[in-house]
Design a protein around this motif. Structure first.
Motif, mmCIF file in Angstrom:
data_model
loop_
_atom_site.group_PDB
_atom_site.id
_atom_site.type_symbol
_atom_site.label_atom_id
_atom_site.label_comp_id
_atom_site.label_asym_id
_atom_site.label_seq_id
_atom_site.Cartn_x
_atom_site.Cartn_y
_atom_site.Cartn_z
ATOM 1 N N ALA A 60 36.672 51.899 7.510
ATOM 2 C CA ALA A 60 36.116 50.640 8.008
ATOM 3 C C ALA A 60 35.655 50.778 9.453
ATOM 4 O O ALA A 60 34.605 50.242 9.838
ATOM 5 C CB ALA A 60 37.158 49.531 7.879
ATOM 6 N N ALA A 83 41.246 46.628 8.324
ATOM 7 C CA ALA A 83 40.076 47.175 7.655
ATOM 8 C C ALA A 83 39.206 46.075 7.065
ATOM 9 O O ALA A 83 37.974 46.113 7.144
ATOM 10 C CB ALA A 83 40.520 48.150 6.562
ATOM 11 N N LEU A 87 35.248 45.287 8.153
ATOM 12 C CA LEU A 87 34.143 45.287 7.190
ATOM 13 C C LEU A 87 33.487 43.914 7.100
ATOM 14 O O LEU A 87 32.265 43.805 6.930
ATOM 15 C CB LEU A 87 34.656 45.723 5.817
#
Length: 372
Positions: A41, A328, A332
């Motif tokens: 990510a 993460a 994203l």
């Protein structure tokens, strides 16, 4: 009455396999998966954007940040500046905030033994929001029209957010407990909705009295991760560190609390003391995240429940993995927020709500312990 210490083996047996749930310790494979998710990510967030950068070159340039390492990344000076001064602080902030919100969500769910407990649903985020809004409208920690609520006194904004968050969760807990022993788990959620509405009314009043701050507060309420450097990261980092250390060191106690206060006491745990400590730590992390990025909802529901479905019901595994996957997830999500409608940027709170609202409905339908 003093709790008498119980044998560790008995405690492990008591929380090992409670009725119908799987409780597994944290496995190295899942921990490695969480670390990989964070790395992937982070690289995606650093490489993609209005100016595309080769992931390999990005990785090489990151290695150059290590003292004594010198690798030719092939990036120009302009690209290096974009990477290290603009994108890297933003991605690190996303990892910190996402990890804190997911960790706090998992912690609240364990403390209150309610699968719908979340920093937003319990009124914690609204309380922190009211505290920060008060600081903005009063001209402290950035002030009206400054465009950045975190460029003032370093401790003022998170301190106000923490006081508001802790006050909100105390009100929610007291209101939810007003029904006595006959209350249902859903009472806590209803209490959180009531407290959030009350705090929102106070926030609206402040904005009416300070109309010149409406635009700044509104932009903050939608959530954003845009940074002007490392200031926001340094602002959040100490609070995030304290929250992570306290919650992770006490994550086994959440497994003990899940069997009930009477049994937990017989095993040597002080339930009330443990709850207060964990609530304070989770509220601190939420307050720091909210003070730096605004209201970003549903992370505390989406990530812990996904982790629970994958690894089982033990908080020894849920909490550290929620922190990793939460970071993460938000990194994203931020990437999507700044690329889907490029060159415009969608507020990250809108993107998380887009994913979170359907997920909340799914949790609501499948949560066996919640009866509305």
């Amino acid at each position: 009455m003093e709790a008498r210490p119980g044998p560790p083996a008995a405690a492990r047996a008591a929380v090992g396999e409670p009725r119908g749930t799987r409780r597994r310790p944290l496995r190295p494979a899942w921990l490695a998966a969480g670390v990989v998710a964070v790395v992937v990510a982070a690289l995606a967030g650093l490489a993609f954007g209005p100016v595309g950068l080769p992931p390999g070159s990005v990785a090489a340039e990151l290695l150059n940040l290590i003292p004594g390492v010198r690798i030719d990344s092939g990036l120009t000076e302009r690209e290096i500046a974009i990477l290290t001064q603009l994108r890297l602080p933003r991605v690190v902030l996303a990892l910190l905030v996402g990890g804190m919100l997911a960790l706090a969500g998992g912690c609240y769910q364990g403390v209150f033994r309610n699968p719908l407990a979340d920093p937003h649903l319990l009124g914690v985020a609204a309380g922190a929001g009211l505290g920060v809004t008060a600081m903005i409208t009063l001209g402290v920690g950035g002030g009206a029209g400054s465009g950045d609520v975190t460029t003032g006194l370093p401790l003022t904004i998170p301190l106000a957010a923490f006081v508001g968050a802790l006050g909100a969760v105390v009100l929610t807990y007291l209101l939810g407990a007003a029904g006595g022993r006959d209350r249902t788990p859903a009472t806590l959620i209803l209490a959180g909705v009531a407290v959030s509405a009350f705090l929102a009314a106070g926030e609206t009043y402040l904005l009416q009295r300070n109309a010149d701050s409406i635009r700044e507060v509104y932009a903050w309420l939608l959530g954003r991760l845009a940074t002007a450097g490392w200031h926001d990261v340094l602002l959040v980092l100490p609070y995030a560190a304290v929250t992570a250390v306290v919650v992770l060191l006490h994550r086994r106690e959440l497994d003990v609390l899940s069997v009930g206060d009477a049994e937990a006491t017989s095993l040597g745990l002080h339930p009330r003391r443990s709850r207060y400590l964990l609530i304070a730590a989770a509220s601190l992390g939420t307050a720091a995240a909210v003070s730096a990025t605004g209201l970003i909802g549903f992370v505390g529901i989406i990530v812990p429940h996904t982790v629970r479905l994958l690894v089982g019901a033990s908080y020894r595994a849920i909490l550290p993995l929620s922190m990793l996957f939460g970071g993460a997830f938000l990194a994203l999500t931020d990437l999507a927020a700044r690329t889907v409608a490029a060159p415009a940027e969608i507020p990250i709170g809108v993107v998380t709500a887009f994913f979170g609202a359907p997920f909340f409905v799914l949790v609501l339908r499948t949560a066996k312990r919640v009866v509305l």
